[in-house]
Design an enzyme around this catalytic site. Structure first.
Site, short mmCIF file in Angstrom:
data_model
loop_
_atom_site.label_atom_id
_atom_site.label_comp_id
_atom_site.label_asym_id
_atom_site.label_seq_id
_atom_site.Cartn_x
_atom_site.Cartn_y
_atom_site.Cartn_z
N ASP A 1 -0.57 -7.26 0.47
CA ASP A 1 0.52 -6.42 1.04
C ASP A 1 1.54 -6.10 0.78
OD1 ASP A 1 0.25 -3.29 1.53
OD2 ASP A 1 -0.14 -3.58 3.92
N SER B 1 2.33 -3.87 8.01
CA SER B 1 1.13 -3.55 7.01
C SER B 1 -0.43 -2.54 7.66
CB SER B 1 -0.30 -4.75 6.86
OG SER B 1 -1.26 -4.94 6.24
N GLY C 1 3.26 5.88 8.59
CA GLY C 1 4.99 5.83 8.50
C GLY C 1 5.85 4.75 9.07
N SER D 1 4.30 1.82 8.37
CA SER D 1 4.07 1.16 7.46
C SER D 1 5.40 0.72 6.22
CB SER D 1 2.70 1.14 6.25
OG SER D 1 1.74 1.82 6.80
N HIS E 1 1.05 -1.24 0.32
CA HIS E 1 0.12 0.18 0.29
C HIS E 1 0.60 1.25 0.06
CE1 HIS E 1 0.44 -0.06 4.57
NE2 HIS E 1 0.94 0.83 3.90
#
Length: 492
Positions: free
Chosen positions: A239, A335, A318, A320, A211
């Site tokens: 993801d 994720s 952030g 992620s 993502h």
């Protein structure tokens, strides 16, 4: 160090043969010896030196350092530079200098310029406006000259002429800064989105969350320097993503611990429910928790993602894409989740091995080998070092031979002699032989060394077991995990 009288002059000399050899040092640790072996292998690979040749060369190089220092002081402004080439060579202007060099055990070489005069010429280049096609300049003692490197001979000559310096020229590629890829560090997508690096891969780049960016999206590194491009991305359903980096970035087996250091990555053996895990991300740094559930399906505002792992660790925007570890084993990339790191929350990660498999990637790890030690402090062993397909493994006294050196390349396999540890015939039954076999990607060749010390084949969900609690020479088998000491293993 000794003083040698020559007529009315006193010459300071250091005899090369009187200094202690580094090889004679005592109190060396096992880690020192491993480092020596690694260095010898690298010197053989890159310089063609045998272990004996490397040891001799390093000894002579070490002995030459105080000699060079003493001669630089002794000759002063008439010192013509020094370099190592099958022994210490020292530039001299006359026979007086040559005699001093010979007395110190080095080899004199007649030169036209002193080191000081060449350094003065080089400093004039330092103060001259530099064209873009000029790459570097330096004093080369072996040729007793200033060297200018540039994209062309004409560019190098023009730069030297502008500075009023006589120089040798060399055509070279333009240098570039080199940066390390490290899990948990920030990167920027499309110039405006912040995410965190997951894990470096040997294919050139890193894995992260899907993502964070779509295929083709450009990235900048933590330093806002051009980094790479998303080579693949999947979201929703999955993801995960792979960013292929440019040649300025070097994959490293590291994750930022946000305490001034790194956690090294040794492999990607999957941890079980209840295991402790820690994650690294650019917003909230290093945070830990435990695994709550696996194969979790998550609804991100109508976009479903399958196969995630849920944890009690916190995370925020952030973070992620950042790295998850259980000890030194890579687990996945961040994720999403709920809550925050002020009040607490739940965070989910995309398991790593699925990402590696999807894109055909290999994890960047610390590599190396280790023994697998278990019952009675004995080791998993390849009988008679006979690494052939179908060789059954056994328990044996630990002896440090290649028969007990196992690698964990990060793909879930355990290897020796270029073959994989394997459950014979892919069996799920108690009593199936544990053997070596040609690596095939079969689930029978996947093993997880759990935090509890169980060496488990996930396909059968059974443990590597010492048959009948035997001793040296006992064959290994697959058996239902009982928690017994004959099923407990550790790397060492």
């Amino acid at each position: 160090m000794r003083l040698i009288a020559q007529g009315s002059a006193v010459v300071l000399a250091v005899a090369l043969t009187t200094l202690p050899s580094p090889a004679s040092a005592t109190g060396r640790t096992a880690a020192d010896r491993v480092a020596d072996t690694t260095l010898a292998a690298a010197l053989h690979r890159d310089l063609g030196l045998s272990p004996t040749g490397a040891a001799i060369r390093q000894d002579r190089e070490s002995r030459s350092v105080p000699v060079e220092t003493a001669l630089r002081t002794r000759l002063g402004d008439r010192f013509g530079g020094a370099w190592f080439a099958d022994g210490l060579k020292v530039g001299v202007l006359d026979e007086t200098g040559a005699a001093a060099v010979r007395a110190a055990g080095a080899t004199p070489v007649r030169v036209a310029h002193t080191e000081k005069s060449l350094a003065t010429a080089k400093s004039r280049l330092d103060g001259t406006a530099v064209p873009a096609d000029v790459h570097a300049w330096y004093v080369d003692p072996a040729t007793n000259s200033v060297v200018v490197e540039a994209a062309s001979t004409a560019a190098a000559e023009g730069f030297a002429r502008q500075a009023g310096v006589t120089a040798r020229t060399k055509v070279s590629e333009a240098p570039r800064p080199l940066y390390d890829l490290r899990g948990g560090d920030q990167y920027v997508i499309n110039g405006n989105t912040l995410c965190s690096v997951g894990f470096s891969v040997n294919n050139g780049g890193f894995v992260t969350a899907g993502h964070c960016g779509g295929a083709g999206s450009p990235t900048l590194g933590y330093n806002n320097v051009s980094q790479g491009t998303f080579a693949g991305s999947s979201f929703p359903d999955n993801d995960y993503a792979w960013v292929r980096t440019n040649s300025n970035w070097t994959p490293r087996p590291w994750v930022n611990n946000y305490a001034g250091g790194n956690v090294t990555v040794a492999g990607s053996q999957e941890a079980g429910v209840g295991a402790s895990v820690c994650r690294s991300g650019r917003t909230t740094g290093w945070r830990c928790g435990t695994i709550q559930a696996k194969n979790v399906t998550v609804n991100y505002s109508g976009r479903l993602v399958y196969g995630l792992t849920s944890t009690t660790a916190c995370a925020e925007g952030g973070d992620s894409g950042g790295a998850w570890l259980a000890g030194n084993q890579a687990q996945g990339v961040t994720s999403g989740g709920s809550g925050n790191c002020s009040t607490g929350g739940t965070t989910l990660f995309q398991p790593l091995n699925e990402i590696l498999s999807a894109y055909g990637l290999t994890l960047t790890t610390t590599g190396g080998t280790s023994r697998i030690i278990g019952w009675q402090d004995k080791c998993i062993d390849v009988p008679n070092s006979n690494g052939v397909d179908g060789q059954r493994l056994q328990l044996w006294d630990c002896n440090g031979t290649a028969a007990q050196n196992w690698t964990f390349p990060g793909d879930g396999t355990v290897r020796a002699f270029g073959l994989c540890m394997d459950v014979a015939w892919g069996s799920r039954d108690n009593g199936a032989a544990i053997q070596l076999a040609t690596c095939s990607g079969n689930p029978a060749q996947q093993f997880v060394l759990s935090a509890a010390g169980d060496l488990v084949n996930p396909q059968a969900n059974k443990c590597v077991d010492v048959t009948a609690w035997g001793g040296t020479g006992t064959p290994l088998q697959q058996w239902e995990c009982t928690g017994g000491a004959n099923q407990k293993w550790r790397r060492g």
